[in-house]
Enzyme design. Sequence first.
Site, short mmCIF file in Angstrom:
data_model
loop_
_atom_site.label_atom_id
_atom_site.label_comp_id
_atom_site.label_asym_id
_atom_site.label_seq_id
_atom_site.Cartn_x
_atom_site.Cartn_y
_atom_site.Cartn_z
N GLY A 67 0.80 -1.21 0.00
CA GLY A 67 0.00 0.00 0.00
C GLY A 67 0.83 1.26 0.00
N VAL A 92 8.87 -1.80 -3.94
CA VAL A 92 10.19 -2.14 -3.41
C VAL A 92 11.07 -2.57 -4.58
CG1 VAL A 92 11.50 -3.64 -1.87
CG2 VAL A 92 9.20 -2.88 -1.22
N ASP A 132 2.21 -3.97 13.82
CA ASP A 132 1.82 -4.46 12.49
C ASP A 132 2.58 -5.74 12.14
OD1 ASP A 132 0.34 -4.49 10.17
OD2 ASP A 132 1.70 -3.17 9.07
#
Length: 980
Positions: free
Chosen positions: A659, A663, A774
């Site tokens: 999101g 990369v 997370d």
Amino acid sequence: MYQSKALLYSAVLVLCLFWSSLHVGAQNGITNPAEVTALRAIKGSLIDPNKNLSNWNRGDPCTANWTGVICSNSSLDDGYLHVEELQLLNMNLSGTLSPELGRLSYMIILDFMWNALTGSIPKEIGNITSLKLLLLNGNQLTGSLPEELGYLPNLDRIQIDQNKISGPIPKSFANLNKTKHFHMNNNSISGQIPPELSRLPSLVHFLLDNNNLSGYLPPGFSELPNLLILQVDNNHFDGTTIPETYGNMSKLLKLSLRNCGLQGPIPNLSRIPKLGYLDLRSNQLNGTIPTDKLSDEIKTIDLSNNQLTGSIPSSFSQLPQLQKLASLVMLLESPKVLYTNYDANIMSVANNSLNGSVSSDIWTDRTLNSTESLKLELQNNRLTSIVGSTNIPPNVTVWLLGNPVCDNDNSSVVQFCGPENEDGNDGMTSTNTTVSCDVASCPWPYEYSKTSIVNCFCAIPLIVEYRLKSPGFSDFVPFRTDFEKYLSSGLDLYQYQLEVVSFEWEKGPRLWMSLKLFPVYVENSTHTFNNSEVRRITNMFTGWNIPDSELYGPYELLKFTLLGPYANVFISTSNKSGVSKGTLIGAIVGGIAAATILSAVVSLLILRIRTKRSRDAALKRRRMSKASLKIDGVKDFSYGEMALATNNFDISAQVGQGGYGKVYKGTLAAGTIVAIKRAQEGSLQGEKEFLTEIELLSRLHHRNLVSLIGFCDEEGEQMLVYEFMPNGTLRDNLSAAKSKEPMSFALRVRIALGSAKGILYLHTEANPPIFHRDIKASNILLDSKFTAKVADFGLSRLAPVPEMEGNVPAHVSTVVKGTPGYLDPEYFLTHKLTDKSDVYSLGVVFLELLTGMQPITHGKNLVREVNTAFHSGTIFSVVDGRMGSYPSDCVEKFLTLALKCCEDDTDSRPSMAEVVRQLENIWLMMPESDTKTTEPLFTPKAGKEVTPPSSSSEIKNPFLSLDVSGSNLDSGVIPTIVPR
């Protein structure tokens, strides 16, 4: 005060202009003002480095021929011109799709194919009830499919393939009664194929291969009255069967279900009268091959890499058009590892067990012309003999190497027992060498027409890149001439005007082609197409007006190159309108134009003042933030260094996406390989998260935490530079579709322990301690030795600090952030974040390690599903079968620990220290043969003496535990072993 007056003046002036333009538009046919505003907003959301849309700032869209804008009068006869087509194919556009597209309410064709658009598909497109072609394939779009697209009553074709669309197929798509073509392949679409799609009356092509679909194949698809192609390869219908009803598909031409995890028998497909292509390879199908004769139209059968038994049915020798009987592999024992090289259109399969004899009738009972071929790939099985003649026609190839028949001293079969030879390109690639002409004799942009009835005359061609998306054959060479007839006829050209310059098989399999279209030879002419013919041919391709072919299947236009004089042809004309350009220009009076410009200038000045103030304030904040990031050991990279490291962020360097953005794998000037996380504009990772991650990672150092090397914060870019982790994310390694090979139970335990140690360091050793917030499988990365490293600290929060009285609060009150499926239920309800919130998330990761499943699948919660299996005594039914053999007692303990971590009640969960201790116990219980192949969990530091157990029996004693109290778990010292 001045600004208020200016705004009032602008508003009055705009209102006057609106009424004036409405009157003039009604009489003189200019573009609807609302659509002009929408087009400008659309351009504002796009990035146009090649300036293809530079003329979108000049004049009226329809009368000034804005690039890609095609207009006509509406049927309402309101006097305005309306945008009917937006043709922006292959223009190197990036940016996003504006919601203002929904205001082009008369549009028929929306074409943004083969650009680099990001962001989601606007739901507002669902407002364009006139839309027939929605063409968004070949971009980088993300997000889910809007429900609103299911209410487009006139949609004929939806092409969103080759993007990064995720989420389920909306059930509303069952309302698309006129839609013939669903092309959604090569995305990340997940969930069940809605059974409601079985009622689509017009569906012809259903292409959903290379997604993350799961569940089952809807049996009702057999009732689709017009379905020709069902292609859903490379999905996850694990454990389900091919519906028996699929044998009733009366019009089906191609059934392609390879690598879908399907089980059970192959249904009887002999009742499908025109079935020409059957691909069921790489499943877990079992039983025998149905003996009923398939359609005489069949050209390719691929049943390789299954668990089928028995022999090759004799009915296969009665298939007159069979091109390729590809690797009929029968697994009589356990499945073996199979290696496939489909790029070369050849299947190479080893270590399988096809039994019985090979009947020569397969190749003797047919007549092949000079362009036809038959390939039988049966190597490395248990075939014992050839029954019948061993004389084979020149165009037939049989491979039997690795079968017992080749072990016999029989000279007649030697010809079949060599290695698979390199016989040309196997129809994979080709170039046209029909006529040899002196190329230098034609001045650019003229070229020789090699296929013309007049040899070597010079003409200027139209150059087309074209692709067959789902052809009904595996070898193009026998069909090349027929294809030229089909396409030239569809374009209303003579066959000699079409040259297939080259072609190449691509993964799918899909067939890429380079085509040249030449004008008709006329003596003493310029040998060029006139402008109207260029427009006609182009519109044939872009409007999908070439008739469909049963054999060649759906096609896609990749690129249309206009050379020389063709470059000045405005394909996006408004000639449909019947209104001359001169008349329209004369009708638009100079006063209105001047007033419009004046209004725009005033509004723009006001907007610039406000924007400048906002930008200055934001820039000041960024400078202050960046000044605080001068941290030892963390390098501040320039944008140029990042671009150089990634070859200007080339797509070949991209290794992941989330999101936040993308990369990339990069190589710094010093040769260090790194991972560069580049946030995209409007990403989930905002300024605060960006700074948080830099600040935290710069002072966290542990072998189980990913290392931050540097960052880039300039030119509107936010990038983080990490150590490169060659084995990717834990989630990818657990995925059957993405992992190279399954992970053993021992490796999974070691990954769990490494992850727990990294988080324990955050909770107890970091100063101040940190709650990650997370933790999930995609945030656990694996290095070259599969050492687990926890990553992504953008949402992390500092643990509570002591209050004035010295008491430490047990939680941090904060808004809920994290990933669904991993969220601590109590944190979700109370907004109280604790260290046990991380324990819950890690417990979910443990369940993923044990089952291979994701936290939420088809609306089912992994924690709840495993709990149900645990309490019903069927726990081993959910254990991932891909990890091979495992010690059941260790699995039970690991599972019990995972479920304990996932308790709803916070106090019932173990601390992270307890989690580490129990994982160490599980490791010690495991057989030495399971653990010796993995990297040691601890390496004693020099000078630290380790006392070995007194006897070898103690090494495997399950009644041992680890005392970690007071230990630094990253010190490298083995904790004390004490009796339990």
